[in-house]
Design a protein around this motif. Structure first.
Motif, PDB file in Angstrom:
ATOM      1  N   PHE A  97       0.806  -1.214   0.000  1.00 36.04           N
ATOM      2  CA  PHE A  97       0.000   0.000   0.000  1.00 36.04           C
ATOM      3  C   PHE A  97       0.844   1.272   0.000  1.00 36.04           C
ATOM      4  N   THR A  98       2.165   1.123   0.012  1.00 34.86           N
ATOM      5  CA  THR A  98       3.045   2.286  -0.062  1.00 34.86           C
ATOM      6  C   THR A  98       3.531   2.528  -1.481  1.00 34.86           C
ATOM      7  N   VAL A  99       3.202   1.607  -2.390  1.00 37.77           N
ATOM      8  CA  VAL A  99       3.702   1.675  -3.770  1.00 37.77           C
ATOM      9  C   VAL A  99       2.615   2.200  -4.695  1.00 37.77           C
ATOM     10  N   ARG A 100       3.004   3.128  -5.547  1.00 36.56           N
ATOM     11  CA  ARG A 100       2.092   3.639  -6.582  1.00 36.56           C
ATOM     12  C   ARG A 100       2.228   2.791  -7.833  1.00 36.56           C
ATOM     13  N   PRO A 101       1.133   2.572  -8.530  1.00 36.34           N
ATOM     14  CA  PRO A 101       1.254   1.801  -9.779  1.00 36.34           C
ATOM     15  C   PRO A 101       1.926   2.656 -10.854  1.00 36.34           C
ATOM     16  N   PRO A 102       2.668   2.016 -11.749  1.00 40.17           N
ATOM     17  CA  PRO A 102       3.222   2.766 -12.877  1.00 40.17           C
ATOM     18  C   PRO A 102       2.114   3.065 -13.875  1.00 40.17           C
ATOM     19  N   MET A 148      -0.136   2.368 -16.682  1.00 38.22           N
ATOM     20  CA  MET A 148      -0.563   1.109 -17.297  1.00 38.22           C
ATOM     21  C   MET A 148      -1.890   1.316 -18.009  1.00 38.22           C
ATOM     22  N   CYS A 149      -2.247   0.353 -18.862  1.00 38.08           N
ATOM     23  CA  CYS A 149      -3.564   0.384 -19.492  1.00 38.08           C
ATOM     24  C   CYS A 149      -4.620   0.103 -18.416  1.00 38.08           C
ATOM     25  N   SER A 150      -5.853   0.406 -18.703  1.00 39.93           N
ATOM     26  CA  SER A 150      -6.905   0.260 -17.693  1.00 39.93           C
ATOM     27  C   SER A 150      -7.105  -1.203 -17.282  1.00 39.93           C
ATOM     28  N   HIS A 151      -6.953  -2.132 -18.223  1.00 37.60           N
ATOM     29  CA  HIS A 151      -7.104  -3.554 -17.895  1.00 37.60           C
ATOM     30  C   HIS A 151      -6.080  -3.980 -16.844  1.00 37.60           C
ATOM     31  N   HIS A 152      -4.812  -3.650 -17.071  1.00 37.29           N
ATOM     32  CA  HIS A 152      -3.768  -4.026 -16.125  1.00 37.29           C
ATOM     33  C   HIS A 152      -3.836  -3.199 -14.840  1.00 37.29           C
ATOM     34  N   TYR A 153      -4.243  -1.965 -14.970  1.00 30.95           N
ATOM     35  CA  TYR A 153      -4.413  -1.112 -13.788  1.00 30.95           C
ATOM     36  C   TYR A 153      -5.439  -1.738 -12.840  1.00 30.95           C
ATOM     37  N   ASP A 154      -6.568  -2.187 -13.390  1.00 35.01           N
ATOM     38  CA  ASP A 154      -7.604  -2.828 -12.570  1.00 35.01           C
ATOM     39  C   ASP A 154      -7.085  -4.112 -11.933  1.00 35.01           C
ATOM     40  N   GLY A 155      -6.332  -4.897 -12.685  1.00 35.87           N
ATOM     41  CA  GLY A 155      -5.765  -6.128 -12.144  1.00 35.87           C
ATOM     42  C   GLY A 155      -4.745  -5.870 -11.052  1.00 35.87           C
ATOM     43  N   TRP A 156      -3.938  -4.833 -11.231  1.00 30.14           N
ATOM     44  CA  TRP A 156      -2.919  -4.468 -10.244  1.00 30.14           C
ATOM     45  C   TRP A 156      -3.594  -4.148  -8.906  1.00 30.14           C
ATOM     46  N   TYR A 157      -4.649  -3.328  -8.963  1.00 33.44           N
ATOM     47  CA  TYR A 157      -5.365  -2.980  -7.733  1.00 33.44           C
ATOM     48  C   TYR A 157      -6.123  -4.168  -7.147  1.00 33.44           C
ATOM     49  N   ALA A 158      -6.636  -5.036  -8.000  1.00 31.93           N
ATOM     50  CA  ALA A 158      -7.345  -6.220  -7.492  1.00 31.93           C
ATOM     51  C   ALA A 158      -6.392  -7.098  -6.683  1.00 31.93           C
ATOM     52  N   LYS A 204       3.780 -13.022  -2.136  1.00 33.61           N
ATOM     53  CA  LYS A 204       3.226 -13.593  -3.369  1.00 33.61           C
ATOM     54  C   LYS A 204       2.284 -12.619  -4.058  1.00 33.61           C
ATOM     55  N   THR A 205       1.577 -11.824  -3.286  1.00 34.03           N
ATOM     56  CA  THR A 205       0.708 -10.815  -3.888  1.00 34.03           C
ATOM     57  C   THR A 205       1.548  -9.742  -4.573  1.00 34.03           C
ATOM     58  N   ILE A 206       2.644  -9.350  -3.958  1.00 38.96           N
ATOM     59  CA  ILE A 206       3.566  -8.382  -4.572  1.00 38.96           C
ATOM     60  C   ILE A 206       4.106  -8.944  -5.887  1.00 38.96           C
ATOM     61  N   GLU A 207       4.459 -10.226  -5.910  1.00 37.42           N
ATOM     62  CA  GLU A 207       4.932 -10.845  -7.149  1.00 37.42           C
ATOM     63  C   GLU A 207       3.887 -10.741  -8.250  1.00 37.42           C
ATOM     64  N   GLN A 208       2.626 -10.950  -7.925  1.00 43.97           N
ATOM     65  CA  GLN A 208       1.557 -10.839  -8.922  1.00 43.97           C
ATOM     66  C   GLN A 208       1.437  -9.408  -9.438  1.00 43.97           C
ATOM     67  N   MET A 209       1.537  -8.442  -8.537  1.00 43.72           N
ATOM     68  CA  MET A 209       1.457  -7.035  -8.941  1.00 43.72           C
ATOM     69  C   MET A 209       2.603  -6.684  -9.882  1.00 43.72           C
ATOM     70  N   GLN A 210       3.808  -7.134  -9.560  1.00 39.79           N
ATOM     71  CA  GLN A 210       4.962  -6.846 -10.402  1.00 39.79           C
ATOM     72  C   GLN A 210       4.866  -7.559 -11.751  1.00 39.79           C
ATOM     73  N   MET A 211       4.290  -8.756 -11.766  1.00 40.35           N
ATOM     74  CA  MET A 211       4.095  -9.469 -13.028  1.00 40.35           C
ATOM     75  C   MET A 211       3.134  -8.695 -13.929  1.00 40.35           C
ATOM     76  N   ILE A 212       2.071  -8.152 -13.358  1.00 36.19           N
ATOM     77  CA  ILE A 212       1.128  -7.350 -14.139  1.00 36.19           C
ATOM     78  C   ILE A 212       1.830  -6.130 -14.719  1.00 36.19           C
ATOM     79  N   GLU A 213       2.694  -5.496 -13.931  1.00 39.01           N
ATOM     80  CA  GLU A 213       3.458  -4.343 -14.435  1.00 39.01           C
ATOM     81  C   GLU A 213       4.307  -4.748 -15.640  1.00 39.01           C
ATOM     82  N   ARG A 214       4.977  -5.893 -15.546  1.00 42.04           N
ATOM     83  CA  ARG A 214       5.819  -6.360 -16.663  1.00 42.04           C
ATOM     84  C   ARG A 214       4.975  -6.691 -17.886  1.00 42.04           C
TER      85      ARG A 214
END
Length: 134
Positions: free
Chosen positions: A51-56, A58-68, A114-124
């Motif tokens: 919750f301290t990290v801002r998303p880069p 991203m497109c709206s699809h990945h943005y929604d997934g990142w927050y999910a 593991k949740t952080i790993e998923q968020m970073q995978m979505i960013e990639r």
């Protein structure tokens, strides 16, 4: 907009290097805070840093997934392992309270990592253009 205040010293102990100040709301800053917390607290698991990290950008699809993924939480009552399937052996009154608390904290940390790993995978994926909706 993240309005988080950056302290002069992290945990009132560690001066914050300039490169970390620039990346305070990115994974580099979160990783630095995790390491400093472990240093100060003899390897204990820090608070969730997602919750301290801002998303880069991203497109709206990945943005929604990142927050999910960011908004998924470990359930301390069930103690279920990631991604939350039932079958935990953390039963009230079973075993030593200290051992149960330690296991619960380890599972929370596992969940966070593991949740952080998923968020970073979505960013990639978004950076590579895979699955982008825009």
């Amino acid at each position: 907009m993240n309005t988080q205040t950056i302290p002069d010293k992290y945990l009132n102990t560690y001066p914050i290097p300039a490169e970390i100040l620039q990346n305070w709301t990115r994974w580099e800053g979160a990783n630095w805070r995790i390491m400093r917390y472990a240093d100060k607290h003899n390897g204990a698991h820090p608070e969730d840093q997602r919750f301290t990290v801002r998303p880069p950008q991203m497109c709206s699809h990945h943005y929604d997934g990142w927050y999910a993924w960011r908004d998924r939480h470990f359930n301390p009552y069930s103690g279920n392992r990631w991604p939350g399937h039932p079958g935990s052996f953390l039963n009230p009154g079973a075993g030593s309270p200290t051992a149960i608390d330690r296991l619960r904290e380890e599972r929370r940390w596992e969940w966070d990592q593991k949740t952080i790993e998923q968020m970073q995978m979505i960013e990639r994926f978004c950076a590579d253009g895979r699955g982008c909706s825009e």
